[in-house]
Design an enzyme around this catalytic site. Structure first.
Site, PDB file in Angstrom:
ATOM      1  N   ARG A 133      -1.567  -0.733  -5.935  1.00 51.08           N
ATOM      2  CA  ARG A 133      -0.214  -0.148  -6.749  1.00 51.08           C
ATOM      3  C   ARG A 133       0.412   0.814  -5.891  1.00 51.08           C
ATOM      4  O   ARG A 133       1.496   0.828  -5.831  1.00 51.08           O
ATOM      5  CB  ARG A 133      -0.676   0.334  -8.303  1.00 51.08           C
ATOM      6  CG  ARG A 133      -0.616  -0.913  -9.183  1.00 51.08           C
ATOM      7  CD  ARG A 133      -1.524  -0.533 -10.194  1.00 51.08           C
ATOM      8  NE  ARG A 133      -2.875   0.084 -10.037  1.00 51.08           N
ATOM      9  CZ  ARG A 133      -3.853   0.170 -10.895  1.00 51.08           C
ATOM     10  NH1 ARG A 133      -3.762   0.181 -12.209  1.00 51.08           N
ATOM     11  NH2 ARG A 133      -4.846   0.510 -10.417  1.00 51.08           N
ATOM     12  N   LYS A 147     -18.441   2.304 -16.785  1.00 53.15           N
ATOM     13  CA  LYS A 147     -17.077   2.174 -17.683  1.00 53.15           C
ATOM     14  C   LYS A 147     -17.371   1.652 -19.119  1.00 53.15           C
ATOM     15  O   LYS A 147     -18.054   0.632 -19.346  1.00 53.15           O
ATOM     16  CB  LYS A 147     -16.254   1.542 -17.045  1.00 53.15           C
ATOM     17  CG  LYS A 147     -15.413   2.001 -15.918  1.00 53.15           C
ATOM     18  CD  LYS A 147     -14.397   1.091 -15.497  1.00 53.15           C
ATOM     19  CE  LYS A 147     -13.447   1.798 -14.212  1.00 53.15           C
ATOM     20  NZ  LYS A 147     -12.391   0.729 -13.840  1.00 53.15           N
ATOM     21  N   HIS A 198      -2.057  -7.746 -13.481  1.00 45.88           N
ATOM     22  CA  HIS A 198      -3.018  -8.524 -12.751  1.00 45.88           C
ATOM     23  C   HIS A 198      -2.797  -9.979 -12.632  1.00 45.88           C
ATOM     24  O   HIS A 198      -2.931 -10.555 -11.852  1.00 45.88           O
ATOM     25  CB  HIS A 198      -4.395  -8.376 -14.048  1.00 45.88           C
ATOM     26  CG  HIS A 198      -4.899  -7.223 -13.825  1.00 45.88           C
ATOM     27  ND1 HIS A 198      -5.051  -6.463 -15.143  1.00 45.88           N
ATOM     28  CD2 HIS A 198      -5.557  -6.449 -13.066  1.00 45.88           C
ATOM     29  CE1 HIS A 198      -5.798  -5.520 -15.035  1.00 45.88           C
ATOM     30  NE2 HIS A 198      -6.191  -5.259 -13.688  1.00 45.88           N
ATOM     31  N   SER A 241      -4.615  -0.976 -17.109  1.00 44.72           N
ATOM     32  CA  SER A 241      -5.551  -1.364 -18.395  1.00 44.72           C
ATOM     33  C   SER A 241      -5.549  -0.136 -19.201  1.00 44.72           C
ATOM     34  O   SER A 241      -5.483  -0.222 -20.610  1.00 44.72           O
ATOM     35  CB  SER A 241      -6.628  -1.876 -18.094  1.00 44.72           C
ATOM     36  OG  SER A 241      -6.769  -3.086 -17.363  1.00 44.72           O
TER      37      SER A 241
HETATM   38  P1  ADP Z   1     -11.184  -2.204 -11.416  1.00 45.24           P
HETATM   39  O1  ADP Z   1     -11.835  -1.387 -12.752  1.00 45.24           O
HETATM   40  O2  ADP Z   1     -12.406  -2.886 -10.656  1.00 45.24           O
HETATM   41  O3  ADP Z   1     -10.642  -1.183 -10.631  1.00 45.24           O
HETATM   42  P2  ADP Z   1      -9.079  -3.321 -12.747  1.00 45.24           P
HETATM   43  O4  ADP Z   1      -9.269  -4.281 -13.611  1.00 45.24           O
HETATM   44  O5  ADP Z   1      -8.567  -1.957 -12.975  1.00 45.24           O
HETATM   45  O6  ADP Z   1     -10.475  -3.217 -12.056  1.00 45.24           O
HETATM   46  O7  ADP Z   1      -8.241  -3.818 -11.538  1.00 45.24           O
HETATM   47  C1  ADP Z   1      -8.626  -4.751 -10.729  1.00 45.24           C
HETATM   48  C2  ADP Z   1      -7.863  -4.884  -9.557  1.00 45.24           C
HETATM   49  O8  ADP Z   1      -6.451  -5.277  -9.858  1.00 45.24           O
HETATM   50  C3  ADP Z   1      -7.756  -3.736  -8.580  1.00 45.24           C
HETATM   51  O9  ADP Z   1      -7.856  -4.128  -7.481  1.00 45.24           O
HETATM   52  C4  ADP Z   1      -6.478  -2.947  -9.227  1.00 45.24           C
HETATM   53  O10 ADP Z   1      -5.908  -2.230  -8.244  1.00 45.24           O
HETATM   54  C5  ADP Z   1      -5.648  -4.308  -9.389  1.00 45.24           C
HETATM   55  N1  ADP Z   1      -4.521  -3.978 -10.242  1.00 45.24           N
HETATM   56  C6  ADP Z   1      -4.732  -3.195 -11.587  1.00 45.24           C
HETATM   57  N2  ADP Z   1      -3.366  -3.112 -12.058  1.00 45.24           N
HETATM   58  C7  ADP Z   1      -2.404  -3.577 -11.156  1.00 45.24           C
HETATM   59  C8  ADP Z   1      -1.220  -3.821 -11.032  1.00 45.24           C
HETATM   60  N3  ADP Z   1      -0.244  -3.267 -12.260  1.00 45.24           N
HETATM   61  N4  ADP Z   1      -0.610  -4.513 -10.250  1.00 45.24           N
HETATM   62  C9  ADP Z   1      -1.182  -4.740  -9.254  1.00 45.24           C
HETATM   63  N5  ADP Z   1      -2.579  -4.713  -9.029  1.00 45.24           N
HETATM   64  C10 ADP Z   1      -3.310  -4.210 -10.049  1.00 45.24           C
END
Ligand code: ADP
Length: 158
Positions: A90, A41, A17, A129
């Site tokens: 990703r 969630k 992130h 996460s």
């Molecule tokens: P959500 O629950 O809305 O999917 P996340 O917190 O998991 O939220 O992720 C927020 C955004 O960041 C999403 O667009 C996700 O695809 C992106 N993201 C999560 N992990 C990574 C990573 N390792 N590299 C790039 N983008 C990521």
């Protein structure tokens, strides 16, 4: 002024992130990282804890604001007069889900909200996460996946 909102659960924020945020901070005048309170969630950290962690690690970047919201993304965009949503991709598995959300937001906003995707830094393409929480729950080493403040918060919580 070009402003983008980067919404997500960030439970907790990872280096993946953070990499997206850093790259976006160069492209936009301001990036608002918004912790979405997703009721479907269950989360490890409260919204306030997540906001605080993100504030701590983005302070040095200068043009990042951290916020939280409980509701539809397009309502948030309307309230703040924002037209760009930023999301990270990703792998191909992210694509279908993200495409659907992006199209929905565009439709619901009457073409006022577009989504910009940044592809992951390959170093963090495996990182989520959930993976971080799983590893931390077995007392594994997450120091290459999150910043120190997040690692400490995870150790204290688990
Ligand atoms: P959500 O629950 O809305 O999917 P996340 O917190 O998991 O939220 O992720 C927020 C955004 O960041 C999403 O667009 C996700 O695809 C992106 N993201 C999560 N992990 C990574 C990573 N390792 N590299 C790039 N983008 C990521």
């Amino acid at each position: 002024m070009k402003v983008a909102v980067y919404p997500g659960s960030f439970d907790p924020i990872t280096l993946g992130h953070l990499d997206v945020i850093k790259r976006a901070s160069i492209m936009f005048d301001k990036v608002i990282v918004t912790v979405m309170n997703n009721s479907s969630k269950s989360s490890l950290f409260s919204v306030d804890e997540r906001v605080k962690m993100i504030e701590d690690i983005t302070r040095d970047l200068g043009n990042i604001e951290v916020d939280s919201f409980d509701g539809l993304m397009i309502d948030y965009c309307r309230q703040k007069n924002i037209h760009i949503v930023l999301r990270g991709l990703r792998a191909i598995t992210d694509f279908e889900y993200e495409l659907q959300i992006a199209q929905t937001n565009r439709e619901l906003s009457h073409n006022n909200v577009d989504t910009v995707f940044l592809t992951t830094n390959l170093r963090y393409s495996y990182l989520s996460s959930s993976t971080v929480k799983e590893i931390a729950s077995y007392h594994g080493d997450v120091s290459s996946m999150v910043t120190d403040n997040v690692r400490i918060a995870l150790e204290e919580r688990i």
